[in-house]
Design a protein around this motif. Structure first.
Motif, PDB file in Angstrom:
ATOM      1  N   ILE A  68      44.668  26.342  58.131  1.00  0.00           N
ATOM      2  CA  ILE A  68      44.578  27.429  57.164  1.00  0.00           C
ATOM      3  C   ILE A  68      43.388  28.316  57.510  1.00  0.00           C
ATOM      4  O   ILE A  68      42.264  27.836  57.648  1.00  0.00           O
ATOM      5  CB  ILE A  68      44.445  26.885  55.731  1.00  0.00           C
ATOM      6  N   VAL A  69      43.676  29.617  57.666  1.00  0.00           N
ATOM      7  CA  VAL A  69      42.621  30.564  58.026  1.00  0.00           C
ATOM      8  C   VAL A  69      42.415  31.632  56.948  1.00  0.00           C
ATOM      9  O   VAL A  69      41.498  32.441  57.049  1.00  0.00           O
ATOM     10  CB  VAL A  69      42.899  31.228  59.391  1.00  0.00           C
ATOM     11  N   HIS A  99      54.864  29.673  36.679  1.00  0.00           N
ATOM     12  CA  HIS A  99      55.510  30.823  36.043  1.00  0.00           C
ATOM     13  C   HIS A  99      54.656  32.083  36.070  1.00  0.00           C
ATOM     14  O   HIS A  99      55.166  33.168  35.814  1.00  0.00           O
ATOM     15  CB  HIS A  99      55.891  30.506  34.593  1.00  0.00           C
ATOM     16  N   ASP A 100      53.356  31.929  36.373  1.00  0.00           N
ATOM     17  CA  ASP A 100      52.525  33.127  36.403  1.00  0.00           C
ATOM     18  C   ASP A 100      51.444  33.111  37.484  1.00  0.00           C
ATOM     19  O   ASP A 100      50.626  34.014  37.538  1.00  0.00           O
ATOM     20  CB  ASP A 100      51.912  33.411  35.032  1.00  0.00           C
ATOM     21  N   ARG A 101      51.438  32.106  38.357  1.00  0.00           N
ATOM     22  CA  ARG A 101      50.478  32.057  39.462  1.00  0.00           C
ATOM     23  C   ARG A 101      51.215  31.816  40.769  1.00  0.00           C
ATOM     24  O   ARG A 101      52.157  31.033  40.834  1.00  0.00           O
ATOM     25  CB  ARG A 101      49.459  30.928  39.286  1.00  0.00           C
ATOM     26  N   LEU A 102      50.762  32.494  41.821  1.00  0.00           N
ATOM     27  CA  LEU A 102      51.302  32.252  43.155  1.00  0.00           C
ATOM     28  C   LEU A 102      50.167  32.399  44.162  1.00  0.00           C
ATOM     29  O   LEU A 102      49.487  33.432  44.193  1.00  0.00           O
ATOM     30  CB  LEU A 102      52.437  33.236  43.476  1.00  0.00           C
ATOM     31  N   TYR A 103      49.972  31.359  44.935  1.00  0.00           N
ATOM     32  CA  TYR A 103      48.959  31.331  45.980  1.00  0.00           C
ATOM     33  C   TYR A 103      49.646  31.145  47.323  1.00  0.00           C
ATOM     34  O   TYR A 103      50.537  30.303  47.448  1.00  0.00           O
ATOM     35  CB  TYR A 103      47.970  30.185  45.745  1.00  0.00           C
ATOM     36  N   LEU A 104      49.235  31.933  48.292  1.00  0.00           N
ATOM     37  CA  LEU A 104      49.750  31.806  49.652  1.00  0.00           C
ATOM     38  C   LEU A 104      48.615  31.457  50.592  1.00  0.00           C
ATOM     39  O   LEU A 104      47.470  31.875  50.376  1.00  0.00           O
ATOM     40  CB  LEU A 104      50.386  33.115  50.126  1.00  0.00           C
ATOM     41  N   VAL A 105      48.946  30.710  51.646  1.00  0.00           N
ATOM     42  CA  VAL A 105      47.981  30.429  52.707  1.00  0.00           C
ATOM     43  C   VAL A 105      48.547  30.966  54.014  1.00  0.00           C
ATOM     44  O   VAL A 105      49.760  31.035  54.207  1.00  0.00           O
ATOM     45  CB  VAL A 105      47.660  28.918  52.842  1.00  0.00           C
ATOM     46  N   VAL A 106      47.627  31.358  54.893  1.00  0.00           N
ATOM     47  CA  VAL A 106      47.980  31.810  56.236  1.00  0.00           C
ATOM     48  C   VAL A 106      47.458  30.756  57.198  1.00  0.00           C
ATOM     49  O   VAL A 106      46.292  30.348  57.111  1.00  0.00           O
ATOM     50  CB  VAL A 106      47.335  33.180  56.550  1.00  0.00           C
ATOM     51  N   ILE A 147      45.257  40.116  41.550  1.00  0.00           N
ATOM     52  CA  ILE A 147      44.756  39.296  42.655  1.00  0.00           C
ATOM     53  C   ILE A 147      43.534  38.556  42.129  1.00  0.00           C
ATOM     54  O   ILE A 147      42.509  39.169  41.831  1.00  0.00           O
ATOM     55  CB  ILE A 147      44.411  40.153  43.884  1.00  0.00           C
ATOM     56  N   THR A 148      43.674  37.245  41.972  1.00  0.00           N
ATOM     57  CA  THR A 148      42.581  36.430  41.432  1.00  0.00           C
ATOM     58  C   THR A 148      41.529  36.148  42.482  1.00  0.00           C
ATOM     59  O   THR A 148      40.345  36.110  42.170  1.00  0.00           O
ATOM     60  CB  THR A 148      43.115  35.101  40.871  1.00  0.00           C
ATOM     61  N   ASN A 149      41.958  35.905  43.697  1.00  0.00           N
ATOM     62  CA  ASN A 149      41.014  35.723  44.796  1.00  0.00           C
ATOM     63  C   ASN A 149      41.731  35.853  46.131  1.00  0.00           C
ATOM     64  O   ASN A 149      42.939  35.692  46.234  1.00  0.00           O
ATOM     65  CB  ASN A 149      40.258  34.385  44.696  1.00  0.00           C
ATOM     66  N   ILE A 150      40.943  36.196  47.126  1.00  0.00           N
ATOM     67  CA  ILE A 150      41.446  36.325  48.488  1.00  0.00           C
ATOM     68  C   ILE A 150      40.303  35.925  49.400  1.00  0.00           C
ATOM     69  O   ILE A 150      39.145  36.281  49.150  1.00  0.00           O
ATOM     70  CB  ILE A 150      41.951  37.765  48.779  1.00  0.00           C
ATOM     71  N   GLY A 151      40.621  35.148  50.411  1.00  0.00           N
ATOM     72  CA  GLY A 151      39.581  34.709  51.329  1.00  0.00           C
ATOM     73  C   GLY A 151      40.140  34.521  52.724  1.00  0.00           C
ATOM     74  O   GLY A 151      41.182  33.892  52.908  1.00  0.00           O
TER      75      GLY A 151
END
Length: 184
Positions: free
Chosen positions: A87-88, A74-81, A104-108
């Motif tokens: 996964i990169v 309900h309040d978090r969404l993570y995407l992978v490429v 944005i909590t994190n991006i890598g």
């Protein structure tokens, strides 16, 4: 005053009032290369930790931290490429429904895939997603000395708000709190 408190209480404690965050898997072209983008799942967590280790030497987020994040639809969404099902890169976000902010909590991005437009694509995708949710802003923290990331975020409409002293646990480096206004 009571009405404002009641609104805050409902917005922050009643998950049934909030939509489940969702993202439809898609294939996208980024800088002339085809990638898959989808929601992250528990089976991806070890790879996310490994990407952080490649970037930082030591993963700032533990396996358990990612696991907890992915259990909050309900309040978090993570995407992978993905490139050829590997996964990169990834991005994690948290919605602050009370302040109408997508954080944005994190991006890598795996080092060999950096500077190929993947981070820009992910942030731009979430800007559109945040507007769809009728949020007013996006925010993030970035290390004071991470000049290249700060320039990227500035080019995407983020502006410095203030310094968070000794924000990072590993080396106690300061963070710059940045925010992008989505109402313009």
């Amino acid at each position: 005053m009571f009405e404002k408190f009641k609104e805050w209480l409902v917005n922050t404690t009643t998950p049934t009032k909030r939509p489940t965050l969702d993202f439809t898997r898609r294939v996208v072209m980024i800088s002339g290369h085809q990638y898959g983008v989808r929601m992250a799942c528990d089976q991806d967590i070890q790879t996310l930790v490994e990407i952080e280790e490649r970037i930082y030497g030591k993963a700032p987020w533990s396996y358990a931290a990612f696991q907890i994040e992915l259990q909050r639809p309900h309040d978090r969404l993570y995407l992978v490429v993905e490139d050829d099902q590997q996964i990169v890169g990834f991005i994690g976000t948290a919605v602050d429904w009370y302040h109408y902010d997508l954080h944005i909590t994190n991006i890598g991005i795996t080092p060999s895939y950096q500077r190929k437009g993947i981070g820009t694509y992910l942030i731009s995708t979430f800007k559109n997603y945040a507007r769809h949710l009728k949020l007013h802003s996006m925010s993030l923290e970035v290390r004071v000395h991470n000049v290249s990331a700060r320039k990227l975020y500035a080019s995407l409409g983020f502006r410095d708000q203030h310094i968070k002293p000794r924000y990072y646990l590993d080396d106690h480096e300061d963070a710059v709190d940045m925010q992008a206004n989505l109402l313009r």
